[in-house]
Design an enzyme around this catalytic site. Structure first.
Site, PDB file in Angstrom:
ATOM      1  N   TYR A  58     -32.794  19.534   9.406  1.00 23.86           N
ATOM      2  CA  TYR A  58     -31.385  19.149   9.237  1.00 23.86           C
ATOM      3  C   TYR A  58     -31.089  18.790   7.769  1.00 23.86           C
ATOM      4  O   TYR A  58     -30.073  19.209   7.221  1.00 23.86           O
ATOM      5  CB  TYR A  58     -31.052  17.952  10.147  1.00 23.86           C
TER       6      TYR A  58
ATOM      7  N   HIS B 133     -25.380   9.745   4.854  1.00 23.51           N
ATOM      8  CA  HIS B 133     -25.796   9.522   6.245  1.00 23.51           C
ATOM      9  C   HIS B 133     -27.309   9.600   6.343  1.00 23.51           C
ATOM     10  O   HIS B 133     -27.905  10.618   6.019  1.00 23.51           O
ATOM     11  CB  HIS B 133     -25.159  10.576   7.171  1.00 23.51           C
TER      12      HIS B 133
ATOM     13  N   TYR C 138     -23.792  14.193  18.214  1.00 21.93           N
ATOM     14  CA  TYR C 138     -23.914  15.501  18.876  1.00 21.93           C
ATOM     15  C   TYR C 138     -24.159  15.215  20.354  1.00 21.93           C
ATOM     16  O   TYR C 138     -25.114  14.501  20.689  1.00 21.93           O
ATOM     17  CB  TYR C 138     -25.108  16.283  18.331  1.00 21.93           C
TER      18      TYR C 138
ATOM     19  N   LYS D  64     -25.373  24.234   8.964  1.00 19.18           N
ATOM     20  CA  LYS D  64     -26.092  25.005   7.950  1.00 19.18           C
ATOM     21  C   LYS D  64     -25.227  25.990   7.178  1.00 19.18           C
ATOM     22  O   LYS D  64     -25.688  26.584   6.210  1.00 19.18           O
ATOM     23  CB  LYS D  64     -27.233  25.779   8.631  1.00 19.18           C
TER      24      LYS D  64
ATOM     25  N   PRO E  78     -22.348  26.673  13.937  1.00 19.90           N
ATOM     26  CA  PRO E  78     -22.206  25.429  13.157  1.00 19.90           C
ATOM     27  C   PRO E  78     -23.006  24.248  13.699  1.00 19.90           C
ATOM     28  O   PRO E  78     -23.040  23.187  13.079  1.00 19.90           O
ATOM     29  CB  PRO E  78     -20.707  25.143  13.229  1.00 19.90           C
TER      30      PRO E  78
HETATM   31  C1  PHB Z   1     -17.947  19.074  10.571  1.00 20.01           C
HETATM   32  O1  PHB Z   1     -17.831  17.918  10.105  1.00 20.01           O
HETATM   33  O2  PHB Z   1     -17.014  19.900  10.588  1.00 20.01           O
HETATM   34  C2  PHB Z   1     -19.290  19.481  11.156  1.00 20.01           C
HETATM   35  C3  PHB Z   1     -20.366  18.602  11.047  1.00 20.01           C
HETATM   36  C4  PHB Z   1     -21.601  18.964  11.579  1.00 20.01           C
HETATM   37  C5  PHB Z   1     -21.736  20.192  12.214  1.00 20.01           C
HETATM   38  C6  PHB Z   1     -20.650  21.084  12.315  1.00 20.01           C
HETATM   39  C7  PHB Z   1     -19.415  20.716  11.787  1.00 20.01           C
HETATM   40  O3  PHB Z   1     -22.950  20.538  12.760  1.00 20.01           O
END
Ligand code: PHB
Ligand code: APR
Length: 389
Positions: free
Chosen positions: A384, A72, A200, A296, A292
């Site tokens: 990130y 990505h 997000y 990280k 989450p």
């Molecule tokens: C996930 O794919 O479970 C996931 C991805 C990004 C995040 C948190 C969880 O910031």
């Protein structure tokens, strides 16, 4: 029994450290409380920083990650019907890899077993003894017998609820914690992801995240009250709420299906200092937890493992303890930056019960500045994809 490094915990941290040390001829034994299948049954996040991916390759366990993982180059940030993309590769030169932690842990188990790893499952009553002496040893019960492992060092990779952190006396240990006033309700479905990158989303109904595991396995989250339980949410309720929290452009394309897993996780920021006490070294969730939001969790374990692995190689090669002596200082320096980023992302994207209208205006201004300002996007991208080890 005797080994050079006794590793408590057979999760990603313990497994990766064990494989890396094995490749350098350093002997380890892993003690795991559960079974391999139980560990593999845990649903965990799946965004890997470039540093973690490099460690997996160095350990000789990166093949499936590189062939099946998704590269990505960026992510989408949405607020209301607005959305914009953060281009990781443009700002940092590196992407992230989306590859489920379950698969990564499976690869590590397979490699450890292929290379004769010594893993003891279903252990109980693990006690780390004399960690503050030159002769530490670990006692435990397995197969109904009390057993003992004498070792040079103990790596505490046993997660937030393990025994390792608790072994460090409270007179030595200082803990820092922030508990967030909401949880994440997560759903796994055998459906194609709604978008080719993660989304997000900050909506007036709360946070939502659209993620994935593979081309036909999607992972979605919505912020929910801590008082909720998964049984309060039918699949249809979840899908309807998710659609109301992401831009219509994506909601209209969302392919829904039956959940194959649905759970609620609380969010906390947590750090325990120091990460070393005598011959005991803490790694990963045993020492720190992040919300989450910044993806990280696994990646903070990566830098701990990197520092401890190199420190142990340095010691066993040259009897040089410089890396071991600086481990806690170096690990914490990077951990606190990851804690800050995860806290900042959480504040940017969630709705808090006590937010005032002014607070909401500040959040909106943050999002609009991030949308308009290349420098602020570069700061998010650098955090990130992972700060340097
Ligand atoms: C996930 O794919 O479970 C996931 C991805 C990004 C995040 C948190 C969880 O910031
Ligand atoms: N004795 C032996 N094993 C134990 C004990 C104990 N007393 N307590 C816990 N364990 C085991 C758990 O069963 C688990 O398999 O230690 C392992 C710890 O693994 P994780 O909790 O996954 O922690 P870590 O390996 O540091 O990985 C961090 O996993 O939890 C996610 O979000 C986290 O992505 C991050 C990553």
């Amino acid at each position: 029994m005797r080994t050079q490094v006794c590793i408590i915990g057979g999760g990603p941290s313990g497994l990766l450290l064990s494989q890396l040390l094995h490749n350098k001829g350093i002997d380890t034994i892993i003690l795991e409380r559960k079974t391999r299948d139980y560990v593999l049954g845990r649903i965990r996040a799946g965004v890997l920083e470039v540093g973690f991916a490099e460690l997996m390759r160095e350990a000789g366990v990166g093949q499936r990650m590189d062939t099946e993982g998704f590269v990505h180059d960026g992510t989408v940030i949405a607020y209301g019907q607005e959305q914009f993309r953060i281009d990781f590769t443009k700002h940092t030169g590196t992407p992230v890899i989306v590859y489920g932690q379950t698969e990564l842990t499976r690869d590590l188990y397979d490699k450890r077993e292929e290379t004769g790893g010594n893993l003891i499952f279903n252990v109980d009553h693990v006690v780390i003894n004399d960690a503050d002496t030159d002769k530490p040893y670990v006692t435990f019960e397995a197969d109904g017998k009390s057993q003992r492992i004498d070792c040079d060092y103990v790596a505490g990779c046993d997660g937030f609820h393990g025994v390792s952190r608790q072994t460090i006396p409270l007179t030595v240990r200082k803990e820092y914690e922030k508990v967030y006033p909401f949880g994440w309700l997560g759903l796994l479905s055998e459906t194609p992801p709604v978008h080719e990158e993660l989304i997000y989303s900050n909506s007036d109904r709360g946070f939502a995240l659209c993620s994935m595991r593979n081309a036909n396995l999607s992972r979605y989250y919505i912020q929910c009250p801590l008082s909720d339980s998964p049984s309060d949410w039918s699949d249809q309720m979840f899908w309807n709420e998710l659609k109301r929290r992401i831009p219509e452009e994506h909601a209209d394309k969302l392919i829904t299906g039956p959940s194959i897993e649905k759970s609620i996780a609380p969010l906390r920021s947590f750090v325990s200092e120091p990460m070393r006490w005598g011959r005991l070294f803490l790694c990963g969730d045993a020492a720190h937890i992040v919300p989450p939001t910044g993806a990280k969790g696994l990646n903070t374990a990566a830098s701990d493992i990197y520092y401890l692995y190199h420190a142990m190689v340095q010691f066993y090669a040259d009897k040089d303890t410089e890396g071991l002596d600086r481990y806690s200082e170096k690990a914490l320096a990077r951990i606190w930056k990851a804690e800050r980023f995860s806290w900042w992302m959480s504040n940017l994207l969630h709705r808090y019960p006590d937010q005032t209208d002014f607070d909401l205006k500040m959040q909106r201004a943050d999002l609009e500045f991030l949308r308009e300002n290349e420098a602020s996007q570069k700061v998010l991208a650098e955090n990130y994809v992972g700060l340097p080890f």
